[in-house]
Design a protein around this motif. Structure first.
Motif, PDB file in Angstrom:
ATOM      1  N   MET A   1      18.327  45.299   5.623  1.00 30.71           N
ATOM      2  CA  MET A   1      16.975  44.849   5.960  1.00 30.71           C
ATOM      3  C   MET A   1      16.640  45.335   7.364  1.00 30.71           C
ATOM      4  O   MET A   1      17.509  45.492   8.213  1.00 30.71           O
ATOM      5  CB  MET A   1      16.906  43.319   5.885  1.00 30.71           C
ATOM      6  N   ALA A   2      15.391  45.572   7.599  1.00 36.85           N
ATOM      7  CA  ALA A   2      14.970  46.089   8.903  1.00 36.85           C
ATOM      8  C   ALA A   2      15.248  45.080   9.999  1.00 36.85           C
ATOM      9  O   ALA A   2      15.113  43.880   9.812  1.00 36.85           O
ATOM     10  CB  ALA A   2      13.479  46.402   8.873  1.00 36.85           C
ATOM     11  N   LYS A   3      15.642  45.586  11.153  1.00 38.86           N
ATOM     12  CA  LYS A   3      15.821  44.733  12.320  1.00 38.86           C
ATOM     13  C   LYS A   3      14.461  44.488  12.928  1.00 38.86           C
ATOM     14  O   LYS A   3      13.741  45.402  13.256  1.00 38.86           O
ATOM     15  CB  LYS A   3      16.731  45.432  13.324  1.00 38.86           C
TER      16      LYS A   3
ATOM     17  N   MET B   1       5.169  45.409  14.036  1.00 41.32           N
ATOM     18  CA  MET B   1       5.245  46.146  12.778  1.00 41.32           C
ATOM     19  C   MET B   1       6.460  47.056  12.802  1.00 41.32           C
ATOM     20  O   MET B   1       6.723  47.741  13.795  1.00 41.32           O
ATOM     21  CB  MET B   1       3.990  46.985  12.547  1.00 41.32           C
ATOM     22  N   THR B   2       7.193  47.038  11.695  1.00 38.38           N
ATOM     23  CA  THR B   2       8.342  47.916  11.520  1.00 38.38           C
ATOM     24  C   THR B   2       8.066  48.875  10.374  1.00 38.38           C
ATOM     25  O   THR B   2       7.535  48.476   9.335  1.00 38.38           O
ATOM     26  CB  THR B   2       9.617  47.104  11.232  1.00 38.38           C
ATOM     27  N   LEU B   3       8.419  50.140  10.579  1.00 40.20           N
ATOM     28  CA  LEU B   3       8.377  51.139   9.518  1.00 40.20           C
ATOM     29  C   LEU B   3       9.812  51.536   9.215  1.00 40.20           C
ATOM     30  O   LEU B   3      10.533  51.997  10.106  1.00 40.20           O
ATOM     31  CB  LEU B   3       7.572  52.363   9.955  1.00 40.20           C
ATOM     32  N   GLU B   4      10.221  51.321   7.964  1.00 44.25           N
ATOM     33  CA  GLU B   4      11.557  51.717   7.560  1.00 44.25           C
ATOM     34  C   GLU B   4      11.472  52.512   6.268  1.00 44.25           C
ATOM     35  O   GLU B   4      10.437  52.533   5.591  1.00 44.25           O
ATOM     36  CB  GLU B   4      12.458  50.497   7.368  1.00 44.25           C
ATOM     37  N   THR B   5      12.590  53.177   5.945  1.00 42.93           N
ATOM     38  CA  THR B   5      12.694  53.871   4.661  1.00 42.93           C
ATOM     39  C   THR B   5      13.659  53.110   3.766  1.00 42.93           C
ATOM     40  O   THR B   5      14.681  52.583   4.223  1.00 42.93           O
ATOM     41  CB  THR B   5      13.204  55.307   4.837  1.00 42.93           C
ATOM     42  N   ILE B   6      13.289  53.051   2.500  1.00 46.67           N
ATOM     43  CA  ILE B   6      14.233  52.612   1.471  1.00 46.67           C
ATOM     44  C   ILE B   6      14.741  53.902   0.827  1.00 46.67           C
ATOM     45  O   ILE B   6      14.004  54.615   0.144  1.00 46.67           O
ATOM     46  CB  ILE B   6      13.560  51.687   0.440  1.00 46.67           C
TER      47      ILE B   6
ATOM     48  N   THR C   1      20.010  52.180   0.554  1.00 49.54           N
ATOM     49  CA  THR C   1      20.153  51.731   1.934  1.00 49.54           C
ATOM     50  C   THR C   1      18.771  51.769   2.603  1.00 49.54           C
ATOM     51  O   THR C   1      17.816  52.320   2.045  1.00 49.54           O
ATOM     52  CB  THR C   1      21.124  52.623   2.717  1.00 49.54           C
ATOM     53  N   THR C   2      18.680  51.172   3.772  1.00 46.44           N
ATOM     54  CA  THR C   2      17.431  51.213   4.528  1.00 46.44           C
ATOM     55  C   THR C   2      17.696  51.767   5.914  1.00 46.44           C
ATOM     56  O   THR C   2      18.793  51.603   6.473  1.00 46.44           O
ATOM     57  CB  THR C   2      16.791  49.822   4.662  1.00 46.44           C
ATOM     58  N   THR C   3      16.687  52.433   6.473  1.00 45.81           N
ATOM     59  CA  THR C   3      16.783  52.996   7.817  1.00 45.81           C
ATOM     60  C   THR C   3      15.502  52.678   8.575  1.00 45.81           C
ATOM     61  O   THR C   3      14.402  53.014   8.105  1.00 45.81           O
ATOM     62  CB  THR C   3      16.963  54.527   7.774  1.00 45.81           C
ATOM     63  N   VAL C   4      15.615  52.023   9.736  1.00 46.40           N
ATOM     64  CA  VAL C   4      14.444  51.770  10.573  1.00 46.40           C
ATOM     65  C   VAL C   4      14.040  53.068  11.266  1.00 46.40           C
ATOM     66  O   VAL C   4      14.861  53.717  11.918  1.00 46.40           O
ATOM     67  CB  VAL C   4      14.737  50.675  11.616  1.00 46.40           C
ATOM     68  N   LEU C   5      12.782  53.442  11.122  1.00 44.30           N
ATOM     69  CA  LEU C   5      12.257  54.613  11.825  1.00 44.30           C
ATOM     70  C   LEU C   5      11.639  54.213  13.157  1.00 44.30           C
ATOM     71  O   LEU C   5      11.941  54.795  14.194  1.00 44.30           O
ATOM     72  CB  LEU C   5      11.226  55.337  10.962  1.00 44.30           C
ATOM     73  N   SER C   6      10.733  53.239  13.135  1.00 43.28           N
ATOM     74  CA  SER C   6      10.052  52.798  14.355  1.00 43.28           C
ATOM     75  C   SER C   6       9.694  51.331  14.202  1.00 43.28           C
ATOM     76  O   SER C   6       9.399  50.865  13.100  1.00 43.28           O
ATOM     77  CB  SER C   6       8.777  53.604  14.608  1.00 43.28           C
ATOM     78  N   SER C   7       9.689  50.614  15.329  1.00 44.66           N
ATOM     79  CA  SER C   7       9.325  49.201  15.294  1.00 44.66           C
ATOM     80  C   SER C   7       8.541  48.852  16.555  1.00 44.66           C
ATOM     81  O   SER C   7       9.051  49.012  17.666  1.00 44.66           O
ATOM     82  CB  SER C   7      10.584  48.328  15.200  1.00 44.66           C
TER      83      SER C   7
END
Length: 428
Positions: free
Chosen positions: A1-3, A319-324, A329-335
């Protein structure tokens, strides 16, 4: 899950900044230590003739504001850059933020009496282009709304569509574009849409988004060999948001274009894609609550993400932008962990870190609205809020600049990326 932390993980470094500021050292002076920081990060907005509330060009300008400056930089309200610095991609082309060391230096300067120092230590003053010059450089084409708009002295905000014709004899590829109102005092924002003469079936009659003006945005300059097509016969719709300032005001809005040379077709076309919660008008933010809302977009093709811009209103907190990813798995790109509705920042990824994502990857937007008294910009925590155009209503969306890539280019760019030492592992 996104941080994600609605309270702002970016503030966790304040204690280290304060500790650095407390270290004994020679006196910090404006001339030797502070002026270079202001010149690099602040003076482009804070000089005479701009809308900023004060100039920061000289010690005499800055000294009366010293304690307020310390407070704003410690809170990372200024310069406006609202990313959580502890997660995601770290390098951006338009990063205007201060380092921990620079913030500590400003704090020491204020705590030490905000001394001027020896005037001979001052750097050469910056020379700024006139405010009416274009950030993107000299335009090839200017398109201006067809009617003068008159805003009443007092009353509620006003939303109106204004239009303009694009006078081109042939299609042209856009290398850069920028929107400017003639009277920024009354324009909250403007979104420009293209209404093409031969739009494909299913295209909204209101057009497709092209560009936006808002405080904190300074035009789009596309990556090399990347652009957008502007067709001959296109009509532009300017979705305007005005507000009253106590006196009757006038405005016309212009969009400036710089084109690729005639006959030159860039290899890649950039698209502005908005990820929203669906249905958009079902956004609900009850009184005295913190609400999370999610939105998703599945990439139909391999893609490079060039820029990320959150959009919310006064109750927006983060706001968080992540990839599924394809392996679940998930990866946070920007928050963005301390969103500020007064600044609309388009975060442009550095070339070596712009996310490269395979087809099928799901872009996941996580938005946080804070409708409590803890949110200093909240107009009324006792009021229910939902989707709406007014600033006291709210919204939730993230705009992405996306470039779709064929398989050969995607694999080539991935291979090139692997040969360079990464500053952050973006993808697994």
């Amino acid at each position: 899950m996104a941080k994600f932390s609605a309270s702002g993980a970016g503030f966790l470094c304040i204690w280290s900044i304060v500790a650095m500021a407390a270290e004994p050292a020679r006196p910090v002076t404006f001339s030797k230590d502070i002026a270079p920081i202001f010149e690099k990060n602040c003076q482009s907005c804070h000089h005479a003739g701009t809308s900023a509330p004060m100039s920061l060009m000289t010690w005499q300008d800055a000294r009366p504001w010293a304690r307020a400056i310390k407070q704003r930089v410690l809170q990372r309200d200024m310069p406006p850059w609202h990313l959580d610095r502890t997660v995601g991609i770290r390098h951006y082309k338009n990063d205007r933020s201060l380092s921990d060391e620079e913030i500590a230096t400003i704090s020491r300067w204020v705590d030490g009496g905000a001394q001027e120092g020896y005037p001979g230590d001052m750097p050469a003053p910056k020379v700024f282009a006139p405010e009416d010059e274009w950030y993107i450089g000299k335009p090839d084409l200017l398109v201006t709304t067809d009617q003068d708009f008159v805003m009443y002295p007092n009353g509620p905000d006003w939303w109106i569509d204004q239009f303009a014709e694009v006078h081109l004899t042939e299609d042209r590829w856009i290398a850069a574009m920028e929107v400017k109102p003639s009277n920024a005092r009354i324009v909250h924002h403007c979104v420009v849409y293209v209404i093409e003469p031969d739009a494909p079936p299913g295209t909204p009659e209101s057009g497709v988004m092209l560009h936006e003006y808002a405080v904190g945005k300074y035009g789009d300059i596309f990556n090399q060999n990347t652009g957008r097509l502007l067709k001959a016969g296109t009509r532009l719709r300017f979705d305007m948001h005005y507000f009253a300032v106590g006196k009757e005001q006038h405005n016309r809005t212009t969009i400036a274009f710089k084109f690729y040379p005639k006959g030159q077709i860039p290899k890649y076309q950039v698209r502005s894609v908005a990820i929203r919660n669906n249905p958009n008008d079902e956004l609900e933010i009850p009184p005295n609550s913190v609400v999370r809302t999610d939105g998703y977009f599945r990439l139909p093709r391999n893609a490079r993400i060039d820029a990320f811009q959150p959009h919310m209103h006064m109750r927006g907190s983060g706001m968080t932008l992540e990839t599924i990813n394809l392996d679940n798995t998930t990866t946070v790109l920007s928050s963005v962990d301390h969103f500020n509705f007064n600044w609309h920042i388009n975060y442009i990824y550095a070339d070596d870190e712009a996310p490269l994502l395979p087809a099928g990857t799901v872009m996941h937007m996580i938005g946080i609205h804070d409708n409590t008294a803890a949110n200093p910009r909240n107009p009324d925590p006792a009021m229910w809020a939902g989707f709406g155009e007014r600033s006291v209503d709210d919204m939730l969306q993230v705009w992405l600049n996306i470039v779709y890539l064929d398989d050969a280019d995607f694999q080539r760019l991935l291979a090139e990326r692997k040969t360079k030492p990464p500053s952050l592992q973006v993808l697994r």
